[in-house]
Write an enzyme that holds these catalytic residues in place. Structure first.
Site, PDB file in Angstrom:
ATOM      1  CG  HIS A 241      -9.011  31.560  26.635  1.00  0.00           C
ATOM      2  ND1 HIS A 241      -9.448  31.661  25.338  1.00  0.00           N
ATOM      3  CD2 HIS A 241      -9.558  30.424  27.122  1.00  0.00           C
ATOM      4  CE1 HIS A 241     -10.210  30.623  25.054  1.00  0.00           C
ATOM      5  NE2 HIS A 241     -10.302  29.854  26.125  1.00  0.00           N
TER       6      HIS A 241
ATOM      7  CB  SER B  40      -7.569  23.207  21.134  1.00  0.00           C
ATOM      8  OG  SER B  40      -8.387  24.031  20.338  1.00  0.00           O
TER       9      SER B  40
ATOM     10  CE  LYS C 296      -7.804  28.214  19.422  1.00  0.00           C
ATOM     11  NZ  LYS C 296      -9.205  27.803  19.247  1.00  0.00           N
TER      12      LYS C 296
ATOM     13  CG  ASP D 226      -6.727  24.621  17.435  1.00  0.00           C
ATOM     14  OD1 ASP D 226      -6.842  23.636  18.169  1.00  0.00           O
ATOM     15  OD2 ASP D 226      -7.530  25.572  17.426  1.00  0.00           O
TER      16      ASP D 226
ATOM     17  NE  ARG E 251     -10.188  17.568  19.889  1.00  0.00           N
ATOM     18  CZ  ARG E 251     -10.139  18.653  20.650  1.00  0.00           C
ATOM     19  NH1 ARG E 251      -9.462  19.727  20.242  1.00  0.00           N
ATOM     20  NH2 ARG E 251     -10.747  18.692  21.805  1.00  0.00           N
TER      21      ARG E 251
END
Lengths: 431, 431
Positions: free
Chosen positions: B82, B183, B187, B161, B168
């Site tokens: 990621h 968050s 995932k 999320d 948010r």
């Protein structure tokens, strides 16, 4: 201007401008700013605080969110008195006639009881026919002609506050000084007051539990009043034990009326005289508090306060005979005198427990709109510091249901604590 | 359990239990808990923080709010990589074929670009026919058979999320470490990963502006991974200037492919090799990072990584000829070489300004769902620390609109800063 930027500014401990606060309150009131933005804003305010300037801007923006009453053509000075609520607080019912009898017009919009705290309107409705739903025109007319009004909130005063309070209640954002202070003050300002006496209750039966919290709230509200151009003074009074002896709607009416007859419990009488003196002084009917106090005492001694209450009840459609003969008030089916389980000095009469027991008997409501029973409640015979002997009467229960009576007996007994050593009485006022 | 009590607990700096967090996330996902409670909760979390334990519970609750992909029957170890996003970050497109060529299966679900930060899916779609909408079954089948997948999020992974992020965004509650970390990680966990390499970008073109913030986020995500039973490692890499030279979808594809051909900018190649080594090591394909690095280098040298990319493109319906001949990629109508306005050392190439200029050219989207132009973008010729002579080529603009080209020229020129004294190059990685 964007709502999210205002939230971010407060989140980052910034100081909001009057324009930003006005934008937010206006948007929230008309629905442009959704609840989910208002609740994150409220949490940011709760955790990061607001200056007195911001709090004043918030107060004024909320006051202006609906109609603002203009009493300048009705009275020379519009005085209001606000109590932060408690158990056995029937002060308005005695103080307002005293003040009006001294020539200071008082028009007050009161609320109903919620939770353990009683409400003036519920008490007044113990008198059959008494109307608490005067229109704005009726309010102004009666204030001008009779110099006294005691009714409910007919106008949609400060709608932003009502909407915000409902949201705060479910989002964990109630206990914030700026939000509490602005919520109280915006309604006073929208109600047209230009002089405000605040009676901030402190203790076990108040929303402010400690003297420090109470003082902080009182100072903040006085700041708001000053910054908003309203003459404002605040008293800090005790609410660890119930005020006076009576708790329950009709019982409290009887006590308030007896006080105007020259009787009533000593602590409640003293509380009323002290408060009435402050209102009269702020309303410019006396050159100092000593003179104001003398005026208030005289209004009881010469019967003028009682006469004014009778006139008020009659003007609002109630039966004035109740003022002359308190035996006319509805009585509960069961009246039990509970005796002291031991000898000793009273060290506590927990106001909140007594208040909640009264709600359980039916004197109050757990949620908005619940029906109430005017006759039920308690007479508390002993105050903190009093000496009591075993089997001496400690308190009376007035109930319409025997099961509830038994529960109330246990509850209110548990609210009393005893000490072998002498205990000083609680002060009536702290400051 | 009541939502308001959970909000109050966090407001008062309490530590939430796994049950409370699960209750809140589940209620929010199914609509029992309204947005206005979730937003005041988010603000309380932002201002009062969460422990790594609470953050892990939040991550797992959000991962479980929808389907959780089980890849245990498909691969021996499901590795995911990621990047926290930045400008010119085409890393996945080079690194994943390298890793897969070394025998470590990688199935990755990527996102689209939003704001100044590009998205892998948008870049891949520069190849005509490339599908980013594989079903879960197609995903599993291709991962098993080809050992590489690079697609969009087909499943409704971690719906809590998505819902929370949208809230948010409009309630001022984005920049909270626990909320950002959970968050990202929820995932990854919902996507079936049991080993995760995190590339946390730090600098002017990253969401984390300072090294301290980046390190805090990286450490928190590694903590979450560990507490959730996932092997997790994190790198902190620079995003003050764009990564590599190309910014823009097709231009970045070309650069990623050239890198697998053995070319490409030195900084981008080094970034890919370093990251690939970490993925291979975490995926247990090498006994240490040195061996992993050698494997990654070999995958470029022997052409196996390029071959794997070709296979990937073909498997997902794209034209593999683009991998062999990058001149097939769509070219913009106007290509302008901008010359250096002065001589000196480059002291800044502001990544965010370049990223925003690329969005303005059409390479990205200001809001979800906007169309994008694959051909436009920039080639940045000089990096921080490089010496440049006046009138030497500084950067290239690829545009399809001359007005936008002129605006982009000014913007990207303003992103460059020059110094008379020599400037050290920026590090690729901080830790």
């Amino acid at each position: 201007m964007r709502a999210v930027d205002i939230i971010i500014k407060k989140r980052d401990k910034g100081q909001l401008t009057a324009q930003e606060i006005e934008f937010f309150v206006r948007g929230f009131t008309n629905g442009d700013i959704p609840d989910y933005q208002a609740s994150s804003f409220a949490m940011a305010v709760l955790l990061n605080g607001m200056t007195p300037f911001e709090t004043t801007d918030l107060t004024l923006a909320m006051a202006r969110s609906g109609q603002v009453l203009d009493l300048s053509k009705v009275v020379d000075i519009a005085v209001d008195k606000h109590s932060s609520g408690g158990v056995g607080d029937k002060t308005s019912i005695s103080v307002m006639p005293m003040v009006a009898a001294c020539g200071l017009p008082v028009g007050k919009m009161s609320g109903r009881g919620l939770g353990f705290s009683g409400g003036t309107l519920d008490k007044l409705e113990s008198i059959p026919g008494y109307r608490v739903d005067l229109t704005t025109d009726e309010f102004k007319k009666q204030l001008k002609e009779k110099g006294i009004v005691l009714t409910g909130q007919s106008l949609d005063l400060a709608p932003a506050d009502g909407k915000m309070y409902a949201l705060r209640d479910v989002t964990g954002t109630v206990p914030s000084m700026p939000l509490i202070a602005s919520s109280i003050m915006c309604k006073k300002i929208a109600g047209g007051a230009n002089a405000i006496v605040l009676d901030v209750k402190v203790g076990l039966g108040a929303f402010m539990q400690t003297l420090e919290e109470g003082r902080e709230l009182a100072e903040l509200m006085v700041d708001i009043g000053r910054l908003a151009g309203r003459k404002t003074s605040a008293l800090l009074s005790d609410m660890n034990q119930p005020l006076g002896a009576a708790v329950g709607n009709a019982l409290e009416m009887v006590e308030a009326i007896e006080t105007l007859h020259g009787g009533g419990p000593a602590d409640f009488r003293e509380h009323c005289l002290h408060l009435a003196a402050h209102v009269l002084f702020l309303g410019q009917r006396a050159k100092d508090l000593t003179e104001a106090r003398a005026l208030a005492e005289k209004s009881i001694a010469d019967g003028s306060a009682l006469k004014t209450l009778r006139m008020l009840v009659e003007a609002q459609g109630g039966d004035p005979a109740y003022v002359d003969d308190v035996s006319k008030f509805e009585r509960a089916k069961y009246i039990e005198v509970v005796k002291a389980p031991r000898s000793g000095f009273i060290s506590q009469v927990h106001a909140r427990i007594v208040g909640e027991a009264a709600v359980a008997l039916g004197a109050g409501r757990a949620k908005k709109g619940d029906p109430i029973d005017h006759a039920v409640g308690f007479i508390i015979h002993k105050k903190v510091g009093d000496r009591v002997e075993k089997d001496e009467p400690l308190f009376e229960i007035h109930a319409n249901d025997q099961t509830k009576l038994a529960e109330a007996r246990n509850e209110v007994l548990s609210a009393h604590q005893f000490s072998d050593k002498s205990v000083p009485p609680l002060p009536l006022f702290y400051e």
